[in-house]
Design a protein around this motif. Sequence first.
Motif, mmCIF file in Angstrom:
data_model
loop_
_atom_site.group_PDB
_atom_site.id
_atom_site.type_symbol
_atom_site.label_atom_id
_atom_site.label_comp_id
_atom_site.label_asym_id
_atom_site.label_seq_id
_atom_site.Cartn_x
_atom_site.Cartn_y
_atom_site.Cartn_z
ATOM 1 N N GLU A 104 0.846 -0.272 -5.054
ATOM 2 C CA GLU A 104 0.805 -0.434 -3.598
ATOM 3 C C GLU A 104 0.157 -1.757 -3.207
ATOM 4 O O GLU A 104 0.633 -2.471 -2.319
ATOM 5 N N ALA A 105 -0.940 -2.104 -3.893
ATOM 6 C CA ALA A 105 -1.620 -3.365 -3.586
ATOM 7 C C ALA A 105 -0.745 -4.556 -3.953
ATOM 8 O O ALA A 105 -0.756 -5.590 -3.262
ATOM 9 N N ALA A 151 1.786 -4.875 -1.178
ATOM 10 C CA ALA A 151 1.132 -5.331 0.055
ATOM 11 C C ALA A 151 0.795 -6.814 -0.015
ATOM 12 O O ALA A 151 0.759 -7.496 1.017
ATOM 13 N N CYS A 185 6.427 -6.579 -8.979
ATOM 14 C CA CYS A 185 6.314 -5.199 -8.491
ATOM 15 C C CYS A 185 6.821 -4.212 -9.534
ATOM 16 O O CYS A 185 6.203 -3.162 -9.763
ATOM 17 N N TRP A 193 9.546 1.310 -1.424
ATOM 18 C CA TRP A 193 9.633 -0.133 -1.651
ATOM 19 C C TRP A 193 10.998 -0.513 -2.191
ATOM 20 O O TRP A 193 11.620 -1.472 -1.726
ATOM 21 N N ASP A 208 -1.422 4.295 5.481
ATOM 22 C CA ASP A 208 -0.282 4.164 4.570
ATOM 23 C C ASP A 208 -0.423 3.006 3.589
ATOM 24 O O ASP A 208 0.484 2.728 2.807
ATOM 25 N N GLY A 209 -1.558 2.304 3.642
ATOM 26 C CA GLY A 209 -1.793 1.227 2.686
ATOM 27 C C GLY A 209 -1.229 -0.118 3.096
ATOM 28 O O GLY A 209 -1.440 -1.115 2.395
ATOM 29 N N SER A 210 -0.515 -0.180 4.207
ATOM 30 C CA SER A 210 0.036 -1.463 4.643
ATOM 31 C C SER A 210 -1.065 -2.318 5.245
ATOM 32 O O SER A 210 -2.113 -1.819 5.654
ATOM 33 N N ALA A 211 -0.825 -3.605 5.313
ATOM 34 C CA ALA A 211 -1.848 -4.538 5.785
ATOM 35 C C ALA A 211 -1.666 -4.900 7.254
ATOM 36 O O ALA A 211 -2.258 -5.874 7.720
ATOM 37 N N ARG A 212 -0.867 -4.172 8.008
ATOM 38 C CA ARG A 212 -0.622 -4.498 9.411
ATOM 39 C C ARG A 212 -1.910 -4.336 10.207
ATOM 40 O O ARG A 212 -2.470 -3.239 10.276
ATOM 41 N N THR A 262 -6.703 -0.561 10.182
ATOM 42 C CA THR A 262 -7.408 -1.555 9.370
ATOM 43 C C THR A 262 -8.679 -2.061 10.046
ATOM 44 O O THR A 262 -9.453 -2.795 9.426
#
Length: 526
Positions: free
Chosen positions: A111-112, A115, A123, A192, A230-234, A239
């Motif tokens: 996931e990281a 992201a 990936c 993904w 969800d682990g996204s960086a938005r 965050t």
Amino acid sequence: MTDRIPVRRALISVSDKSGLVELAQALAGQGVELVSTGGTAMQLRDAGLAVRDVADLTGFPEMMDGRVKTLHPAVHGGLLALRDEPSHREAMAAHGIGAIDLLVVNLYPFEATVAAGAAYDDCIENIDIGGPAMIRAAAKNHAHVAVVTDPEDYPPLLEALAAGGTDLAFRKRLAQIAYERTAAYDAAVSGWMAGAIGEATPRRRALAGRLAQPLRYGENPHQAAAFYTDGSARPGVATARQWQGKELSYNNINDTDAAYELVAEFGPDTPACAIIKHANPCGVARGATLAEAYARAYDCDRTSAFGGIVALNRTLDGETARAISEIFTEVVIAPDADDDAKAVFAGKKNLRLLMAGGLPDPAAQGEVFRQVAGGFLVQSRDAGRIARADLRVVTAKQPTEAQLDDLLFAWTVAKHVKSNAIVYARDVATVGIGAGQMSRIDSTRIGRRKAEDMAEALGLARPPTEGAVVASDAFFPFADGIEALAEAGAVAVIQPGGSMRDEEVIAAADRLGLAMVFTGQRHFRH
């Protein structure tokens, strides 16, 4: 009689090394044999611990750049064997398979990696194979094996071992957590890959999130709720760093997200403010300063702003914080806040201040989910945007340059108002908003009435709708909507067009002296 099982051998293979050495030292102190792989084994040896390589169990070295190291009967037999089944014990003895009582594994950071925007091949290499296989095996055999997939479970594990071993209830809980992890991991990989190959409607879709916060309740006190990331960086509410105030509620999180997504539409170049109530904007404005933008947004609907959510597109300063603190506000979210602003809010203990670190990209792709009976709907995020070049003037009267600025501003706000949406704006500030009505004409009337009520409260000589422009999130099905806008004093209208009665609507605008532009794009928001 007890169901506690002591641990004699543990297999440890982790990507996240936090707490690793301390855990291994505690296990070794209890006489547990440590078996490990690759970098994990190296770190444990560097700490002075005796570690046996997995290759010693399997008789095969790690190969193919580490792709193959634990996929072997000596490992999976040690995890899956039923200790109380004679035939399993006989097979273990016949093939020299030793029992593994504890598995500590966390997975490659897929996931990281995604992201961080890594390339496709990178990936792929971060898709863990042996880890999930071992986790699932150990979790299936939780009657005899404890499996730990998260460093936060190290302390309770050590407590259990200090008490004589893991009990069945604890192993069941660890197994459930383990299956959560592998399910979330597979969901991340499949999601993904669907995006990577351009598959918009995959045959099966899995959703996953990590618990960020148990919530006291949902929209209402009788509803259970929790907040997952969800682990996204938005950048946004998920965050953001909370500087002060009590925990966010379900409704706070929902409304704060709506507010920040709206204010992000204006980017960081010009100060902007959005005030949200029940996921609808009650005031939005741009200004020369943040304080001015806030004041103009507040003046759109001071009544609804009470107890609302304030979103800002720049670092919160002391002047703006002082203005906001004059009324009760639930949440303020901004990219950052200076020391002066923090000091102002320090006296407002119940006000939550969130600093998101940046603005979300309104043009970025993403997905929106909504549950329905028996399933769920998925659509791409409404990332639609228009520029002046996209507008088509359809009336004899041409909008002025200032009116075009206001029309585009109102159109941007309308995108974030529940349908049917009508937004009156003047001088890049909303002056009246009609939201969520079953009839567009009703939204038109409500927006006007709110503007007139505010004008009366502020002692204005004329209603703010006089000389305003209007945005409609969808086409006007009849001319009566245009007639109502003209009666309110509006001078220009922006709408998608596309109605069977467009000609009738355009003719009404021409007759009433309004300028009208079509966008060719709709912004329903349900």
